[in-house]
Design an enzyme around this catalytic site. Structure first.
Site, mmCIF file in Angstrom:
data_model
loop_
_atom_site.group_PDB
_atom_site.id
_atom_site.type_symbol
_atom_site.label_atom_id
_atom_site.label_comp_id
_atom_site.label_asym_id
_atom_site.label_seq_id
_atom_site.Cartn_x
_atom_site.Cartn_y
_atom_site.Cartn_z
ATOM 1 N N ARG A 218 0.831 -1.211 0.000
ATOM 2 C CA ARG A 218 0.000 0.000 0.000
ATOM 3 C C ARG A 218 0.863 1.258 0.000
ATOM 4 O O ARG A 218 1.341 1.696 1.049
ATOM 5 C CB ARG A 218 -0.911 -0.011 1.216
ATOM 6 C CG ARG A 218 -1.777 1.210 1.417
ATOM 7 C CD ARG A 218 -2.789 1.407 0.322
ATOM 8 N NE ARG A 218 -3.788 0.353 0.381
ATOM 9 C CZ ARG A 218 -4.645 0.144 -0.609
ATOM 10 N NH1 ARG A 218 -4.607 0.882 -1.714
ATOM 11 N NH2 ARG A 218 -5.543 -0.834 -0.522
ATOM 12 N N GLN B 152 -8.646 -6.615 -9.273
ATOM 13 C CA GLN B 152 -8.481 -5.157 -9.267
ATOM 14 C C GLN B 152 -7.029 -4.784 -9.573
ATOM 15 O O GLN B 152 -6.094 -5.299 -8.958
ATOM 16 C CB GLN B 152 -8.899 -4.656 -7.862
ATOM 17 C CG GLN B 152 -8.389 -3.303 -7.434
ATOM 18 C CD GLN B 152 -9.383 -2.174 -7.688
ATOM 19 O OE1 GLN B 152 -10.373 -2.362 -8.409
ATOM 20 N NE2 GLN B 152 -9.090 -1.029 -7.117
ATOM 21 N N ARG C 256 1.338 -6.249 -10.017
ATOM 22 C CA ARG C 256 1.765 -5.687 -8.728
ATOM 23 C C ARG C 256 1.874 -6.749 -7.638
ATOM 24 O O ARG C 256 2.377 -6.467 -6.549
ATOM 25 C CB ARG C 256 0.827 -4.558 -8.281
ATOM 26 C CG ARG C 256 -0.595 -4.987 -8.006
ATOM 27 C CD ARG C 256 -1.431 -3.837 -7.503
ATOM 28 N NE ARG C 256 -2.818 -4.227 -7.257
ATOM 29 C CZ ARG C 256 -3.667 -3.517 -6.520
ATOM 30 N NH1 ARG C 256 -3.276 -2.398 -5.935
ATOM 31 N NH2 ARG C 256 -4.900 -3.932 -6.354
ATOM 32 N N HIS D 216 0.488 3.795 -10.434
ATOM 33 C CA HIS D 216 -0.449 4.227 -9.396
ATOM 34 C C HIS D 216 0.313 4.961 -8.286
ATOM 35 O O HIS D 216 0.305 4.576 -7.122
ATOM 36 C CB HIS D 216 -1.148 2.983 -8.847
ATOM 37 C CG HIS D 216 -2.399 3.233 -8.064
ATOM 38 N ND1 HIS D 216 -2.433 4.024 -6.951
ATOM 39 C CD2 HIS D 216 -3.651 2.772 -8.243
ATOM 40 C CE1 HIS D 216 -3.655 4.023 -6.469
ATOM 41 N NE2 HIS D 216 -4.428 3.289 -7.238
ATOM 42 N N ASP E 208 -12.046 10.266 -6.868
ATOM 43 C CA ASP E 208 -11.617 9.094 -7.638
ATOM 44 C C ASP E 208 -12.023 9.339 -9.091
ATOM 45 O O ASP E 208 -13.088 8.921 -9.532
ATOM 46 C CB ASP E 208 -12.290 7.827 -7.088
ATOM 47 C CG ASP E 208 -11.668 6.550 -7.627
ATOM 48 O OD1 ASP E 208 -11.976 5.476 -7.096
ATOM 49 O OD2 ASP E 208 -10.880 6.647 -8.587
ATOM 50 N N GLU F 137 -1.987 9.455 -11.099
ATOM 51 C CA GLU F 137 -1.510 8.251 -11.770
ATOM 52 C C GLU F 137 -1.473 8.416 -13.285
ATOM 53 O O GLU F 137 -2.522 8.572 -13.915
ATOM 54 C CB GLU F 137 -2.433 7.088 -11.394
ATOM 55 C CG GLU F 137 -2.712 6.975 -9.890
ATOM 56 C CD GLU F 137 -3.942 6.137 -9.560
ATOM 57 O OE1 GLU F 137 -4.608 6.433 -8.540
ATOM 58 O OE2 GLU F 137 -4.268 5.219 -10.353
#
Ligand code: TA6
Length: 329
Positions: free
Chosen positions: A81, A99, A104, A182, A227, A286
């Site tokens: 995170r 997702q 990642r 991101h 968002d 991002e």
């Protein structure tokens, strides 16, 4: 989509790196392998082989410029995170995969024999990483590819990430993907931050069923959860942190879109690997390719690059006017 068996980091630890004061293989949290890059003037960055995940970028004063949660888990298959997760071959929920795709939460390896790099890297502080699909991955996303990532620190401490994705399918099939760096920027106080370069642009609002809107004319400021996916943005975006007298400049290439995200208080509380108040000190901006997915035929290669700079700014004294930054080369 259930979490797959993720190969252990054993594969990673057989990594050989040429001895260099600028590039070091080290053990990170939970013994995960990471590469530490150091630039002679003092700036540094760290990238984990797990996810090819940049988790630190420090300027030549040793100040951390990226946000990583104090509750971040360094436990596969959970992504880390904070820092710079790489979303591939799917951004967010824009498709059937988990997702943000699986790059990642895979173990990458050091690419000891990369093909010639398209542009010269003016620094010795860089590393090339590579991801190829495992048999498990092929079952999820039936394509063969080579994903090469170069992480480099410039002489001035700029952080460059260059991705090259090549379709190596032998069955003649093209594949299509979406992508994002991101990036979690560390900011002093989210309510004091402005983002320049996205004014008047169209965007999808992820909080309103991806409805389409047009942004108002002024710089973005933040007072609640955001968002948004901005479409066809300029190649340069600036994040102004007045309190820290710092401006982040994002330069991007091959990544037409930009996502802006802050979970604010409620979402923050709902995320186990994120502190309740940490939303006050981070902002994700991002560089992405979402609206128009990228399609590659066998043998074709896509390149997506982002360059991050952190420049001291005393906006009020006009030393650094973001408009001048955005208009300059
Ligand atoms: O990039 C913004 C976003 O897609 C948000 O919708 C939010 O879900 C965020 O990414 C974090 O996603 P993650 O899967 O890392 O929890």
């Amino acid at each position: 989509m259930s979490s797959e068996r993720v190969p252990s980091s054993a594969a990673a630890s057989s990594t050989a790196l040429p001895a260099s004061p600028h590039v070091e293989l080290a053990k990170g949290v939970n013994g995960l392998d990471k590469i530490v890059l150091r630039e002679s003037r003092g700036s540094s960055t760290e990238v984990y082989l797990y996810g090819a995940h940049v988790t630190s970028w420090k300027n030549d004063h040793g100040e951390e410029l990226l946000f990583v949660s104090n509750k971040a888990l360094y436990k596969p298959p959970k992504p880390i995170r904070g820092g710079i997760p790489i979303c591939f071959p799917q951004f967010g929920g824009f498709g059937p995969l988990e997702q943000h795709g699986f790059a990642r939460n895979r173990f990458w390896t050091v690419d000891t024999d990369p093909p010639p790099f398209p542009t010269p890297t003016y620094s010795k502080a860089y590393v090339d990483l590579i991801l190829r699909p495992s048999e498990e991955d092929i079952k999820i996303w039936p394509h063969s590819y080579e994903f090469r990532l170069r992480v480099a620190l410039g002489p001035g401490g700029d952080l460059m990430l260059t991705s090259r994705v090549r379709n190596t399918n032998t069955d003649g099939k093209p594949f299509t993907f979406t992508f994002a760096y991101h990036t979690y920027f560390s900011v002093s106080d989210i309510s004091e931050v402005r983002v320049e370069g996205l004014e008047t642009l169209d965007y999808f609002d992820n909080l309103k069923n991806r409805e389409h809107f047009t942004e108002q004319g002024d710089a973005l400021t933040f007072e609640s959860e955001v968002d948004k996916i901005y479409l066809s943005t300029p190649t340069k975006i600036a994040i102004l942190d007045h309190e820290k007298k710092r401006t982040f400049v994002i330069r991007k290439d091959g990544l037409p879109d930009a996502v802006v995200w802050n979970p604010w208080d409620k979402k923050a509380k709902a995320m186990a690997d994120f502190g309740d108040d940490e939303y006050k000190h981070m902002l994700c901006v991002e560089a992405a390719a979402i609206e128009k997915p990228i399609t590659l035929k066998p043998g074709e290669e896509w390149k997506g690059r982002q360059e991050l700079s952190a420049v001291p700014s005393s906006y009020c004294s006009g030393q650094l006017d973001p408009q001048k930054v955005l208009q300059s080369s």
